[in-house]
Every structure is written in structure tokens, then in C-alpha cells.
Write a protein that holds these residues in place. Structure first.
Motif, PDB file in Angstrom:
ATOM      1  N   VAL A  55       5.697  -5.266   1.386  1.00 16.08           N
ATOM      2  CA  VAL A  55       6.054  -4.485   0.207  1.00 16.08           C
ATOM      3  C   VAL A  55       6.948  -5.340  -0.684  1.00 16.08           C
ATOM      4  O   VAL A  55       7.831  -6.054  -0.191  1.00 16.08           O
ATOM      5  N   HIS A  79       1.521   3.157  -4.039  1.00 12.87           N
ATOM      6  CA  HIS A  79       1.577   1.880  -4.740  1.00 12.87           C
ATOM      7  C   HIS A  79       1.637   2.069  -6.254  1.00 12.87           C
ATOM      8  O   HIS A  79       1.030   2.957  -6.818  1.00 12.87           O
ATOM      9  N   GLN A  84       0.797  -1.217   0.000  1.00 13.03           N
ATOM     10  CA  GLN A  84       0.000   0.000   0.000  1.00 13.03           C
ATOM     11  C   GLN A  84       0.837   1.277   0.000  1.00 13.03           C
ATOM     12  O   GLN A  84       0.523   2.225  -0.696  1.00 13.03           O
TER      13      GLN A  84
END
Length: 338
Positions: free
Chosen positions: A268, A247, A236
Motif C-alpha cells: 500500500v 483503492h 487494493q
């Protein structure tokens, strides 16, 4: 800490913008359904522009495939392709007589050099469950002196990948897969002897980074003439030197500055491409990348004359037997099985 490392932030589309020595990067993510007997989707293909199907419908694209998704036989000349498969499989065949099935975190490195035809099909080998596919294909340029080398391909199997963990002060980890180049003295083997990446002075690197939520990681510094771009494609939000990155954005950074990464509230995933630029003129027309338009014309003439060795396979969209595992048969007859 400042955000001085960040030079530019840009949104990512289907084809990702890159910097010399890279030509482009594509992120394929398709949610294919169960496979049928032909290893294509076990669902109607009505309403698609088959042969040119690049719009997502029902979660997937057929690309240039009409029965099996993928890219039937097509030529390349003057550059290299690096295909990183995160999920799913690719069936490779080429005009050298080489073939392979690779996937599930394998990497294929192909040097087109003076010219090769190859097919890249995405067989849906599971008939009892869905067949999700995710891969990156990166085009890495060749300098003028290497544009006429013999074609070559190699595979780094998942079992041989160079991957390690870094743990931060909060005991949170980041996984770094070194696909090419060096990361803090962890060096990946060279996959192509004629590549721009084969010379360590060119500092070419391809890293895949997977960070836990809230994990922190410092990227190593590189020389000032290196181009480095970070592609933030899963998660995100990400902080780079305390600057929030949204993102699916690319971040060009100054490799001589401290580059501090911190994951947001969820995991991530990042792809990093870096290297010294070749700094030569680029003339590109479709699958040919040379230094001048005259050379592009010659490339088309060469292809018309000899088809880069012809096509020795039964069809241009050939796929291997459903029950065949991961393997590679090289042009010299050498075989690998996984």
C-alpha cells in the motif's frame, strides 16, 4: 478499536480534493515511451489536442506541451507548489533565471510569493527504454502577510530525504518519508522560509507512506484544529480502524483520535497532508491565489506590466541537454549537482 477517526471517505479523480491550508493536489502518472532527439515521445502524436492534451492516449498525456510533455512557461502568485517526483524527471526554468533537472524521488518546493513564471517540462531522456513518470504536485496556500514575498525555490535531493522504517509486532515494515513536518519526532528541514509550513505551530506535514502487505502502522496524534487527509493511491485495500477503504480514495480523519492503518493483501502507498488552516478568504483565478477579487485583478495587472520579471530562456517549453544530470542553478548563481 472503532472507526471514529474517520470523518469522510471520497473518491479521487485527476485533481484531488484538499483541506485548508492546501489548495489542491494532482497525481500525474504517465507511461511515456522511448524518447526522441527532442526529448519528446518517439511515437506519432496524431489524434491529440496538442497544447491541451489531458486525455490519456497510449498510456500518456502531453498536457500543455506540443513537443515535450509538460507545462510550458506560466505564471503563479500568492501560494507555493510542492512537486514530489516518484519516477521520471522534471526540467524547471523560471523568470528569476533559475533552472534545474530533478526527479527519481527528489522534491522541489517553490514559493511563488509576489509572482514568478516557471516551466515544468517532462523530458524523456531515455531513447533506449520507456520513460514512466509519476509525481504529485501540491498547492499550499500562503497567508495574506506572505503573498508578496520574493519568489524562492529549493530542492531536497533523493540522497537527502528523511525516510525511516517502522516494524510492527509481526515484523512487517512501513517506510515513512517525511517530506515536510514531523512524524513521531522525526523532523524534516524547512525548505521555504516564508511558508506557512515554516512555523512549527502550524503543524504542516506531508508524509509518503509505503506499507508491506498486511503491515500495520499507527499515525501520531495532532491537535483538534489540524486538518488531516490520507490519500490511498496504490494497493487494493486498506483498513483504517478496521474499516475497509477501497483503492484510490481519500480519507479525512480526526487527528485527535487513534488512526490505525493496516495494509491488505498487497503493498500500500499513501500520501498524507495535514496542517492548521490559514482561515482567510481564498480568491483564485487560474494560477493566482489571493484573498479578494480586487487582488486577483491587481495580480493580472502586475503580470501584464512586468511579466513577473520576463522570460530569459530561448523558448517557453525549454528543456535541458539530454546528457545533463540532476542539478539546480539558483537565482543567486549558487549551483548544485547530483
Amino acid at each position: 478499536m472503532t472507526a471514529s477517526a474517520i470523518r469522510r471517505v471520497f473518491p479521487l479523480g485527476f485533481q484531488w480534493e484538499t483541506k485548508d491550508p492546501f489548495l489542491f493536489c494532482v497525481h500525474h502518472e504517465d507511461f511515456y515511451p522511448k524518447g526522441n532527439e527532442q526529448l519528446g515521445p518517439n511515437t506519432p502524436l496524431t489524434g491529440r489536442k496538442l497544447g491541451e492534451d489531458f486525455m490519456i492516449k497510449d498510456g500518456f498525456r502531453m498536457y500543455h506541451g506540443k513537443t515535450v510533455p509538460g507545462f510550458p512557461a506560466h505564471p503563479h502568485k500568492g501560494f507555493e507548489t510542492v512537486t514530489i517526483v516518484r519516477k521520471g524527471f522534471v526540467d524547471h526554468t523560471d523568470s528569476m533565471g533559475a533552472s534545474s533537472r530533478y526527479g527519481e524521488a527528489d522534491v522541489q518546493w517553490m514559493t511563488a510569493g509576489k509572482g514568478v513564471q516557471h516551466a515544468e517540462m517532462f523530458p524523456l531522456i531515455y531513447s533506449e527504454r520507456d520513460n514512466p513518470l509519476e509525481l504529485f504536485q501540491i498547492w499550499l496556500n500562503l497567508p495574506a502577510q506572505s503573498k508578496h514575498v520574493n519568489p524562492h525555490f529549493a530542492i531536497r535531493w533523493n540522497e537527502e530525504k528523511i525516510c525511516f522504517q517502522e516494524v510492527d509486532e509481526d515484523n512487517l515494515s512501513s517506510s515513512i518519508e517525511v517530506i515536510c513536518g514531523n512524524f513521531k519526532n522525526v523532523q524534516a528541514p524547512i525548505l521555504s522560509p516564508d511558508s506557512w509550513a515554516a512555523n512549527p505551530n502550524n503543524d504542516v506535514a506531508i508524509w509518503h507512506i509505503h506499507m508491506q502487505a498486511h503491515a500495520q502502522l499507527e499515525l501520531p496524534k495532532a491537535s483538534k484544529d489540524v486538518h488531516r487527509v490520507i490519500y490511498f493511491y496504490k494497493g487494493q485495500n486498506l483498513l483504517i480502524n478496521n474499516e475497509n477503504i477501497q483503492h484510490y480514495h481519500g480519507i479525512e480523519v480526526n487527528p485527535t483520535e487513534h488512526t490505525h492503518l493496516k495494509a491488505g493483501q498487497d503493498e500500500v502507498q499513501l500520501l498524507v497532508l495535514q496542517g492548521k488552516p490559514i482561515q482567510e478568504p481564498v480568491a483564485q483565478y487560474g494560477p493566482f491565489v489571493m484573498n479578494s477579487q480586487l487582488e486577483i485583478q491587481q495580480a493580472f495587472e502586475d503580470f501584464r506590466k512586468n511579466q513577473f520579471g520576463g522570460w530569459p530562456w530561448p523558448s517557453h517549453d525549454y528543456v535541458h541537454d539530454k546528457n545533463k544530470g540532476r542539478f539546480a542553478i539558483h537565482a543567486d548563481g549558487r549551483q548544485e549537482n547530483k
